[in-house]
Design an enzyme around this catalytic site. Structure first.
Site, short mmCIF file in Angstrom:
data_model
loop_
_atom_site.label_atom_id
_atom_site.label_comp_id
_atom_site.label_asym_id
_atom_site.label_seq_id
_atom_site.Cartn_x
_atom_site.Cartn_y
_atom_site.Cartn_z
N HIS A 213 0.84 -1.19 0.00
CA HIS A 213 0.00 0.00 0.00
C HIS A 213 0.88 1.24 0.00
O HIS A 213 2.10 1.15 0.19
CB HIS A 213 -0.94 0.00 1.22
CG HIS A 213 -0.25 0.08 2.54
ND1 HIS A 213 -0.18 -0.97 3.43
CD2 HIS A 213 0.42 1.10 3.14
CE1 HIS A 213 0.49 -0.61 4.50
NE2 HIS A 213 0.88 0.64 4.35
P1 TYD Z 1 -2.12 -3.82 7.64
O1 TYD Z 1 -2.34 -2.45 7.10
O2 TYD Z 1 -2.56 -4.99 6.80
O3 TYD Z 1 -0.60 -4.02 8.05
P2 TYD Z 1 0.70 -3.98 7.10
O4 TYD Z 1 0.41 -3.07 5.96
O5 TYD Z 1 1.75 -3.44 7.99
O6 TYD Z 1 0.96 -5.37 6.67
O7 TYD Z 1 -2.83 -3.89 9.05
C1 TYD Z 1 -3.21 -5.12 9.67
C2 TYD Z 1 -4.45 -4.86 10.50
O8 TYD Z 1 -4.18 -3.97 11.58
C3 TYD Z 1 -5.59 -4.25 9.70
O9 TYD Z 1 -6.80 -4.84 10.15
C4 TYD Z 1 -5.58 -2.79 10.11
C5 TYD Z 1 -5.04 -2.83 11.53
N1 TYD Z 1 -4.26 -1.66 11.96
C6 TYD Z 1 -4.74 -0.86 12.98
O10 TYD Z 1 -5.85 -1.10 13.53
N2 TYD Z 1 -4.00 0.19 13.41
C7 TYD Z 1 -2.79 0.48 12.86
O11 TYD Z 1 -2.12 1.45 13.29
C8 TYD Z 1 -2.29 -0.34 11.77
C9 TYD Z 1 -0.98 -0.06 11.11
C10 TYD Z 1 -3.06 -1.40 11.36
#
Ligand code: TYD
Length: 132
Positions: free
Chosen positions: A49
């Site tokens: 992303h």
């Molecule tokens: P995700 O964006 O998939 O993590 P990455 O891009 O680092 O692999 O996030 C995983 C899950 O955590 C998703 O359900 C969103 C949640 N999340 C939060 O609630 N707060 C946060 O600060 C972050 C980064 C993710």
């Protein structure tokens, strides 16, 4: 490319090492959120992303992983494998994390609270956003 690897200043003595991170000092923004990623698996990829406005610093506190950084024109790969370096990523940068070592722990400092609306999760949409 809106990213850079930052060498973090180590306060070391014979007892071990310490690194301090301070908003608007060695971290180039106000820190509003900290999260960490752990129990990582080598075959899983994360990220995929970009952020419209968010700035972040990612530190491999333990272990290693590869970061792929993409500004819509070119792609570069960076290994995070030491707690002595922070990877600053500014806005409009597509990022992917992969090749996690077992037990790799990433700590992330962010310039704002979590806001899912601020994410670009579709690569084609990202290309449109940055290249017009
Ligand atoms: P995700 O964006 O998939 O993590 P990455 O891009 O680092 O692999 O996030 C995983 C899950 O955590 C998703 O359900 C969103 C949640 N999340 C939060 O609630 N707060 C946060 O600060 C972050 C980064 C993710």
């Amino acid at each position: 490319m809106n990213y850079k690897l930052i060498n973090l200043d180590i306060k070391g003595d014979r007892r071990g090492k310490l690194i301090s991170l301070e908003g608007n000092q060695n971290v180039p923004f106000d820190i509003k959120r900290v999260y960490y990623i752990f129990d990582t698996l080598p075959d899983e990829e994360r990220g995929k992303h970009a952020h419209k406005n968010l700035e972040q610093i990612i530190i491999a506190i333990d272990g290693a992983c590869q970061m792929v950084l993409d500004d819509g024109k070119k792609q570069e790969k960076v290994w995070l494998n030491t707690p002595e370096k922070g990877l600053y990523i500014g806005k409009n940068m597509w990022r992917e994390m992969r090749h996690f070592s077992y037990g790799c722990k990433l700590m992330v400092l962010a310039s704002d609270h979590y806001n899912p609306e601020e994410y670009i999760r579709d690569y084609d949409e990202f290309l449109k956003e940055v290249n017009g």
